[in-house]
Enzyme design. Structure first.
Site, PDB file in Angstrom:
ATOM      1  N   ASN A 170       0.960  -1.036   0.025  1.00  0.00           N
ATOM      2  CA  ASN A 170      -0.055  -0.040   0.090  1.00  0.00           C
ATOM      3  C   ASN A 170       0.803   1.372   0.047  1.00  0.00           C
ATOM      4  O   ASN A 170       0.299   2.410  -0.169  1.00  0.00           O
ATOM      5  CB  ASN A 170      -0.946   0.040   1.181  1.00  0.00           C
ATOM      6  CG  ASN A 170      -1.815  -1.114   1.245  1.00  0.00           C
ATOM      7  OD1 ASN A 170      -2.613  -1.467   0.126  1.00  0.00           O
ATOM      8  ND2 ASN A 170      -1.950  -1.955   2.075  1.00  0.00           N
ATOM      9  N   TYR A 189      -0.477   9.603   6.645  1.00  0.00           N
ATOM     10  CA  TYR A 189       0.761   9.313   6.041  1.00  0.00           C
ATOM     11  C   TYR A 189       1.321  10.368   5.086  1.00  0.00           C
ATOM     12  O   TYR A 189       2.380  10.370   4.904  1.00  0.00           O
ATOM     13  CB  TYR A 189       0.600   8.025   4.956  1.00  0.00           C
ATOM     14  CG  TYR A 189       0.454   6.920   5.763  1.00  0.00           C
ATOM     15  CD1 TYR A 189       1.206   6.406   6.643  1.00  0.00           C
ATOM     16  CD2 TYR A 189      -0.873   6.372   5.515  1.00  0.00           C
ATOM     17  CE1 TYR A 189       0.811   5.060   7.412  1.00  0.00           C
ATOM     18  CE2 TYR A 189      -1.487   5.066   6.508  1.00  0.00           C
ATOM     19  CZ  TYR A 189      -0.323   4.664   7.082  1.00  0.00           C
ATOM     20  OH  TYR A 189      -0.592   3.458   7.776  1.00  0.00           O
ATOM     21  N   ASP A 200      13.121 -13.582   8.846  1.00  0.00           N
ATOM     22  CA  ASP A 200      14.041 -14.703   8.413  1.00  0.00           C
ATOM     23  C   ASP A 200      15.057 -14.104   7.469  1.00  0.00           C
ATOM     24  O   ASP A 200      16.120 -14.343   7.269  1.00  0.00           O
ATOM     25  CB  ASP A 200      13.387 -15.864   7.989  1.00  0.00           C
ATOM     26  CG  ASP A 200      12.824 -16.611   9.342  1.00  0.00           C
ATOM     27  OD1 ASP A 200      12.994 -16.178  10.528  1.00  0.00           O
ATOM     28  OD2 ASP A 200      12.121 -17.695   9.220  1.00  0.00           O
ATOM     29  N   GLU A 230      14.680   0.189  10.583  1.00  0.00           N
ATOM     30  CA  GLU A 230      13.233   0.012  10.147  1.00  0.00           C
ATOM     31  C   GLU A 230      12.630   1.218  10.284  1.00  0.00           C
ATOM     32  O   GLU A 230      12.643   2.171  11.128  1.00  0.00           O
ATOM     33  CB  GLU A 230      12.658  -0.759  11.513  1.00  0.00           C
ATOM     34  CG  GLU A 230      11.270  -1.092  11.213  1.00  0.00           C
ATOM     35  CD  GLU A 230      10.554  -2.031  12.531  1.00  0.00           C
ATOM     36  OE1 GLU A 230      11.576  -2.799  12.977  1.00  0.00           O
ATOM     37  OE2 GLU A 230       9.479  -2.122  12.542  1.00  0.00           O
ATOM     38  N   ILE A 251       6.457   5.737   8.646  1.00  0.00           N
ATOM     39  CA  ILE A 251       6.030   6.917   8.740  1.00  0.00           C
ATOM     40  C   ILE A 251       4.961   7.475   9.778  1.00  0.00           C
ATOM     41  O   ILE A 251       5.287   8.638  10.341  1.00  0.00           O
ATOM     42  CB  ILE A 251       5.258   7.343   7.256  1.00  0.00           C
ATOM     43  CG1 ILE A 251       6.000   6.609   6.034  1.00  0.00           C
ATOM     44  CG2 ILE A 251       4.609   8.569   7.018  1.00  0.00           C
ATOM     45  CD1 ILE A 251       5.280   6.304   4.799  1.00  0.00           C
ATOM     46  N   SER A 252       4.067   6.649  10.218  1.00  0.00           N
ATOM     47  CA  SER A 252       3.241   7.115  11.251  1.00  0.00           C
ATOM     48  C   SER A 252       3.633   6.484  12.767  1.00  0.00           C
ATOM     49  O   SER A 252       4.724   5.806  12.739  1.00  0.00           O
ATOM     50  CB  SER A 252       1.844   6.395  11.247  1.00  0.00           C
ATOM     51  OG  SER A 252       1.910   5.044  11.115  1.00  0.00           O
ATOM     52  N   ARG A 286      -1.222   4.148  17.792  1.00  0.00           N
ATOM     53  CA  ARG A 286      -2.449   3.579  16.864  1.00  0.00           C
ATOM     54  C   ARG A 286      -2.799   2.386  17.701  1.00  0.00           C
ATOM     55  O   ARG A 286      -2.762   1.986  18.422  1.00  0.00           O
ATOM     56  CB  ARG A 286      -1.808   3.300  15.500  1.00  0.00           C
ATOM     57  CG  ARG A 286      -1.403   4.899  14.781  1.00  0.00           C
ATOM     58  CD  ARG A 286      -0.833   4.715  13.272  1.00  0.00           C
ATOM     59  NE  ARG A 286      -2.308   4.126  12.536  1.00  0.00           N
ATOM     60  CZ  ARG A 286      -1.775   3.862  11.282  1.00  0.00           C
ATOM     61  NH1 ARG A 286      -0.611   3.585  10.871  1.00  0.00           N
ATOM     62  NH2 ARG A 286      -2.815   3.597  10.480  1.00  0.00           N
TER      63      ARG A 286
HETATM   64  C1  DQA Z   1       3.420   1.934   8.463  1.00  0.00           C
HETATM   65  C2  DQA Z   1       2.653   1.448   9.636  1.00  0.00           C
HETATM   66  C3  DQA Z   1       1.660   0.258   9.429  1.00  0.00           C
HETATM   67  O1  DQA Z   1       1.136  -0.139  10.717  1.00  0.00           O
HETATM   68  C4  DQA Z   1       0.666   0.044   8.192  1.00  0.00           C
HETATM   69  O2  DQA Z   1       0.272  -1.198   8.209  1.00  0.00           O
HETATM   70  C5  DQA Z   1       1.353   0.826   7.201  1.00  0.00           C
HETATM   71  C6  DQA Z   1       2.272   1.912   7.186  1.00  0.00           C
HETATM   72  C7  DQA Z   1       3.861   3.131   8.520  1.00  0.00           C
HETATM   73  O3  DQA Z   1       4.758   3.504   7.689  1.00  0.00           O
HETATM   74  O4  DQA Z   1       3.498   4.025   9.410  1.00  0.00           O
HETATM   75  O5  DQA Z   1       1.096   0.185   5.997  1.00  0.00           O
HETATM   76  O6  DQA Z   1       4.376   1.031   8.361  1.00  0.00           O
END
Ligand code: DQA
Length: 145
Positions: free
Chosen positions: A12, A24, A88, A99, A102-103, A108
């Site tokens: 997505n 986002y 894995d 890692e 964005i949010s 959440r």
């Molecule tokens: C995300 C946070 C995830 O929980 C979510 O499913 C996403 C985007 C973020 O970048 O904030 O698709 O990884």
């Protein structure tokens, strides 16, 4: 030759800029790619950004990074919270892994609070918007020395 960093993105995130902009933001993944490429030049790093909506393809991107990338920055999106296969694959990768979310996933739903990938990542950035990618790239430059 500049060291190569792969910036991997999960499902997505191809809709970034259009998808839930109140969460986002308005910038697109192409904007992220361009911003990281420009910053990478300053830092002496080359960057390539990939996105897939398919778990197995992300696993294969990580396998490719074994041959091609000095470090991985990954936003696994929803697979963060579900994918042992991605964990894995990252465990089979030898370089640093950062890692990005964005949010602020911790603010959440509770199902977003657990990350498989965090077990492997050297560091995690969440809630800094798309700026998280450039912060991760700066950190990557420090980690790679
Ligand atoms: C995300 C946070 C995830 O929980 C979510 O499913 C996403 C985007 C973020 O970048 O904030 O698709 O990884």
């Amino acid at each position: 030759m500049a060291r190569m960093i792969h910036i991997l993105n999960g499902p997505n995130l191809n809709l970034l800029g259009k998808r839930e902009p109140e969460i986002y933001g308005a910038e697109t993944l192409e904007d992220v790619a361009q911003g990281c490429a420009a910053l990478g030049k300053e830092l002496g790093l080359e960057t390539e950004l990939f996105q897939s909506n398919h778990e197995g393809e992300i696993v294969e991107m990580i396998h490719r990074a074994r041959e091609e990338a000095a470090g991985i920055i990954i936003n696994p999106a929803a697979y963060t919270h579900t994918s042992v296969a991605i964990l894995d694959a990252l465990n089979a990768y030898e370089g640093p892994v950062l890692e990005v979310h964005i949010s602020n996933v911790h603010k959440r739903e509770s199902f977003r609070h657990h990350s498989y990938v965090s077990q492997r990542a050297e560091g995690v950035i969440a809630g800094f918007g798309v700026q998280g990618y450039s912060l991760a790239l700066r950190r990557m430059a420090v980690l790679l020395g």
